[in-house]
Design a protein around this motif. Structure first.
Motif, short mmCIF file in Angstrom:
data_model
loop_
_atom_site.label_atom_id
_atom_site.label_comp_id
_atom_site.label_asym_id
_atom_site.label_seq_id
_atom_site.Cartn_x
_atom_site.Cartn_y
_atom_site.Cartn_z
N THR A 1 -0.89 0.55 11.10
CA THR A 1 -0.54 -0.30 9.96
C THR A 1 -0.04 -1.64 10.46
O THR A 1 0.94 -1.71 11.19
CB THR A 1 0.54 0.37 9.11
OG1 THR A 1 0.05 1.62 8.66
CG2 THR A 1 0.90 -0.48 7.92
N ASN A 2 -0.69 -2.71 10.09
CA ASN A 2 -0.31 -4.05 10.52
C ASN A 2 0.14 -4.88 9.35
O ASN A 2 -0.29 -4.67 8.22
CB ASN A 2 -1.49 -4.76 11.19
CG ASN A 2 -1.92 -4.07 12.47
OD1 ASN A 2 -1.08 -3.69 13.27
ND2 ASN A 2 -3.22 -3.87 12.63
N VAL A 3 1.00 -5.84 9.61
CA VAL A 3 1.42 -6.78 8.57
C VAL A 3 0.27 -7.72 8.26
O VAL A 3 -0.37 -8.26 9.17
CB VAL A 3 2.65 -7.57 9.02
CG1 VAL A 3 3.01 -8.62 7.99
CG2 VAL A 3 3.82 -6.62 9.24
N GLU A 4 -0.03 -7.92 7.02
CA GLU A 4 -1.17 -8.72 6.61
C GLU A 4 -0.85 -10.21 6.67
O GLU A 4 0.19 -10.64 6.22
CB GLU A 4 -1.58 -8.34 5.18
CG GLU A 4 -2.85 -9.02 4.72
CD GLU A 4 -3.27 -8.53 3.36
OE1 GLU A 4 -2.68 -7.57 2.87
OE2 GLU A 4 -4.17 -9.15 2.78
N LEU A 5 -1.75 -10.96 7.25
CA LEU A 5 -1.60 -12.41 7.30
C LEU A 5 -2.65 -13.05 6.42
O LEU A 5 -3.76 -12.54 6.27
CB LEU A 5 -1.78 -12.92 8.74
CG LEU A 5 -0.81 -12.38 9.80
CD1 LEU A 5 -1.14 -13.01 11.14
CD2 LEU A 5 0.62 -12.64 9.42
N ASP A 6 -2.28 -14.20 5.83
CA ASP A 6 -3.28 -14.90 5.03
C ASP A 6 -4.11 -15.80 5.94
O ASP A 6 -3.96 -15.79 7.16
CB ASP A 6 -2.61 -15.69 3.90
CG ASP A 6 -1.85 -16.91 4.39
OD1 ASP A 6 -1.28 -17.60 3.54
OD2 ASP A 6 -1.82 -17.20 5.60
N ALA A 7 -4.96 -16.59 5.32
CA ALA A 7 -5.90 -17.40 6.11
C ALA A 7 -5.20 -18.44 6.96
O ALA A 7 -5.76 -18.93 7.94
CB ALA A 7 -6.90 -18.07 5.17
N ALA A 8 -3.97 -18.79 6.59
CA ALA A 8 -3.23 -19.79 7.36
C ALA A 8 -2.38 -19.15 8.45
O ALA A 8 -1.57 -19.81 9.08
CB ALA A 8 -2.34 -20.62 6.43
N GLY A 9 -2.52 -17.82 8.64
CA GLY A 9 -1.72 -17.14 9.64
C GLY A 9 -0.31 -16.90 9.20
O GLY A 9 0.61 -16.86 10.01
N ARG B 1 1.64 5.30 0.33
CA ARG B 1 2.85 5.32 1.16
C ARG B 1 3.22 3.94 1.69
O ARG B 1 4.39 3.60 1.79
CB ARG B 1 2.69 6.32 2.31
CG ARG B 1 1.52 6.01 3.24
CD ARG B 1 1.42 7.02 4.38
NE ARG B 1 0.25 6.78 5.20
CZ ARG B 1 -0.90 7.44 5.07
NH1 ARG B 1 -1.00 8.37 4.15
NH2 ARG B 1 -1.93 7.15 5.85
N GLU B 2 2.19 3.14 2.07
CA GLU B 2 2.50 1.81 2.61
C GLU B 2 3.08 0.91 1.52
O GLU B 2 4.07 0.21 1.75
CB GLU B 2 1.25 1.19 3.22
CG GLU B 2 1.53 -0.16 3.88
CD GLU B 2 0.33 -0.68 4.65
OE1 GLU B 2 0.32 -1.88 4.94
OE2 GLU B 2 -0.58 0.11 4.94
N PHE B 3 2.47 0.94 0.35
CA PHE B 3 2.97 0.13 -0.77
C PHE B 3 4.39 0.55 -1.13
O PHE B 3 5.28 -0.30 -1.32
CB PHE B 3 2.05 0.31 -1.97
CG PHE B 3 2.57 -0.30 -3.24
CD1 PHE B 3 2.46 -1.66 -3.47
CD2 PHE B 3 3.20 0.49 -4.21
CE1 PHE B 3 2.96 -2.23 -4.64
CE2 PHE B 3 3.69 -0.07 -5.37
CZ PHE B 3 3.58 -1.43 -5.59
N ILE B 4 4.64 1.85 -1.21
CA ILE B 4 5.97 2.36 -1.57
C ILE B 4 7.00 1.93 -0.53
O ILE B 4 8.11 1.47 -0.86
CB ILE B 4 5.93 3.88 -1.73
CG1 ILE B 4 5.10 4.27 -2.96
CG2 ILE B 4 7.34 4.47 -1.83
CD1 ILE B 4 4.78 5.75 -3.06
N THR B 5 6.65 2.08 0.73
CA THR B 5 7.59 1.73 1.80
C THR B 5 7.92 0.25 1.77
O THR B 5 9.09 -0.16 1.90
CB THR B 5 7.00 2.11 3.16
OG1 THR B 5 6.71 3.52 3.18
CG2 THR B 5 7.96 1.77 4.30
#
Length: 489
Positions: free
Chosen positions: A249-257, A220-224
């Motif tokens: 469900t949180n927005v994903e951050l990379d290592a640099a924020g 569902r998250e991927f589809i949305t």
């Protein structure tokens, strides 16, 4: 593009009641970009099939600005997969041609919409980065999935498979309303070149057509996210509403924020930072393309260049920044697309520009693959995210035109760093950031090419990152700054 739906529930011709389409008649629905034809290849008591055939007009797509995202590249506006591939256009056609069935209503036989029938649906063809993705999307909904893949070029098998599949779905017992809603939502998830603007109304459409089944879907998250083009402003509230208040469900951050999302090559980076209160994070959103242009414009300003080239100027964003620098006396913008140049004239306000300002700027149509004497005599040239749109085999011609003939004092060349693509959730393995990209290089590949260009043409070169750097894969873009031998810093 073609969608067929078949049932063997008897009498199978009741499908005509559900769809509000008489099996004995061929019908057509006018769309803004072409026409949808509805007909029945077979209609017996034992088996009935309805077909929805979309006849897309590529010229209408361009005139109505519903074509691919890369309109700055003239050929792609007319030569693309839109007329042949199931996309967001098919969802629009489903909603218009099968509106009553999609909404679960049937005036003549009101009991039919709630009945579960055996259905087989075939879509020819759908774009997908892998067969696995198609199975992940449809199998949790109870479908058996059969796929037919296609080679990229039948006469050149070494090119490998294409990203297109004929998709066949079979379900032993499903309401037609649900089948249509699954197609209506999931087909745009596969489409990277949606023809419409994604906004709050798209959230409402997603919840309206997917609210009954999407909360239980494991993807569902991927589809949305894909349906809403990874726009956090819409995906977050949509997911919260789907999950009935679950905000885990949180927005994903990379290592640099960096919060990552991509829409073609105009990827957006949301730079997360904490305010003075740790409970109140602030987010500064900047478009990656704008970051490139601002950086190059600043570097040109530091050079003190008087005459500047913008090669592949598109709709004039860099030109606007350069004109703001009063030390620059003259700017020449060149692009292969007449349409892009027309838009640049409008956006820069050329017809109403003051005479002295107007003398500082010219726009010309031309190609970077053919010698053009108008490109000679410039202090600096910017080639921002352009070379990846050229076939690698034609980079030698580009080199001769820019470095061998025009010979600007300093040349700035930017291109995507393919190693960074793994940080974009929207991209899958092997996918480029833009449908028109012919290649995307690693940092080592870019450095090797730039070093060869510099050595062959009497330039020195420095390579640097462009955009926030990840400790493992580097920055999203990379910049090569070439200095002619007599223009060393």
């Amino acid at each position: 593009m073609l969608l067929t739906i078949t049932t063997t529930r008897q009498p199978a011709t009741d499908l005509g009641y559900l769809l509000h389409k008489n099996p004995a008649r061929m019908q057509a629905v006018e769309l803004a970009y072409g026409r949808a034809h509805i007909f029945y290849p077979e209609a017996t008591a034992e088996r009935c099939t309805v077909a929805l055939l979309l006849d897309i007009d590529p010229v209408s797509l361009v005139r109505n600005r519903r074509g691919p995202a890369g309109e700055g590249f003239a050929l792609e506006q007319y030569v693309n997969d839109r007329p042949y591939v199931a996309s967001s256009f098919l969802s629009v056609a489903i909603a218009k041609a099968f509106n009553t069935a999609l909404n679960g209503t049937c005036k003549d036989r009101p009991e039919l919409p709630e009945q579960q029938w055996p259905f087989e649906a075939t879509v020819a063809v759908v774009p997908a980065p892998s067969a696995e993705l198609l199975r992940r999307m449809f199998e949790p909904l109870g479908y058996s999935v059969q796929l037919q893949d296609y080679p990229l070029e039948p006469n050149l098998p070494e090119w490998g498979p294409s990203r297109y599949y004929t998709l066949q779905l079979r379900h032993p017992a499903v309401c037609l309303r649900d089948l249509l809603s699954h197609l209506y939502v999931l087909i745009p998830v596969l489409d990277n070149d949606k023809h419409y603007w994604v906004g709050e109304h798209e959230v409402e459409k997603l919840l309206s057509k997917g609210g009954d089944w999407l909360p239980r879907h494991p993807e569902r998250e991927f589809i949305t996210r894909r349906y809403l083009l990874n726009l956090a402003a819409y995906t977050r509230p949509a997911l919260e509403r789907l999950l009935d208040g679950d905000t885990s469900t949180n927005v994903e951050l990379d290592a640099a924020g960096v919060e990552l999302r991509s829409s073609g090559d105009g990827a957006t980076l949301a730079l997360g930072a904490l305010a003075s209160s740790p409970e109140q994070p602030t987010t500064e959103k900047r478009n990656l393309h704008d970051m490139r242009l601002e950086h190059v414009a600043a570097e040109i300003g530091r050079l003190g260049a008087k005459r500047v080239l913008d090669l592949g100027c598109g709709e004039g964003k860099l030109l606007r920044l350069l004109l703001q620098n009063r030390t620059i006396e003259y700017v020449l913008g060149m692009d292969v697309s007449y349409q892009a140049l027309t838009r640049a004239q409008q956006r820069l306000g050329l017809p109403d520009m003051a005479p002295r300002q107007r003398q500082r700027l010219d726009l010309i149509q031309g190609s970077l693959l053919y010698h053009d004497p108008r490109l000679s005599g410039f202090d600096a040239a910017a080639v921002v995210e352009v070379i990846e749109h050229l076939d690698e085999g034609r980079l030698n011609s580009f080199e001769q035109v820019v470095f061998g003939k025009a010979k600007p004092g300093v040349v700035f060349v930017t291109t995507p760093n393919v190693s960074y693509n793994q940080k974009f959730e929207k991209l899958h393995a092997g996918e480029f950031r833009h449908a028109d990209h012919r290649f995307e290089w690693t940092r080592a590949e870019f450095e090797a090419w730039a070093a060869g260009v510099a050595e062959r043409n009497g330039y020195s070169v420095q390579i640097g990152p462009l955009g926030p750097e990840d400790p493992e894969v580097g920055a999203p873009s990379q910049l090569a700054t070439f200095h002619r031998a007599d223009q060393q810093p």
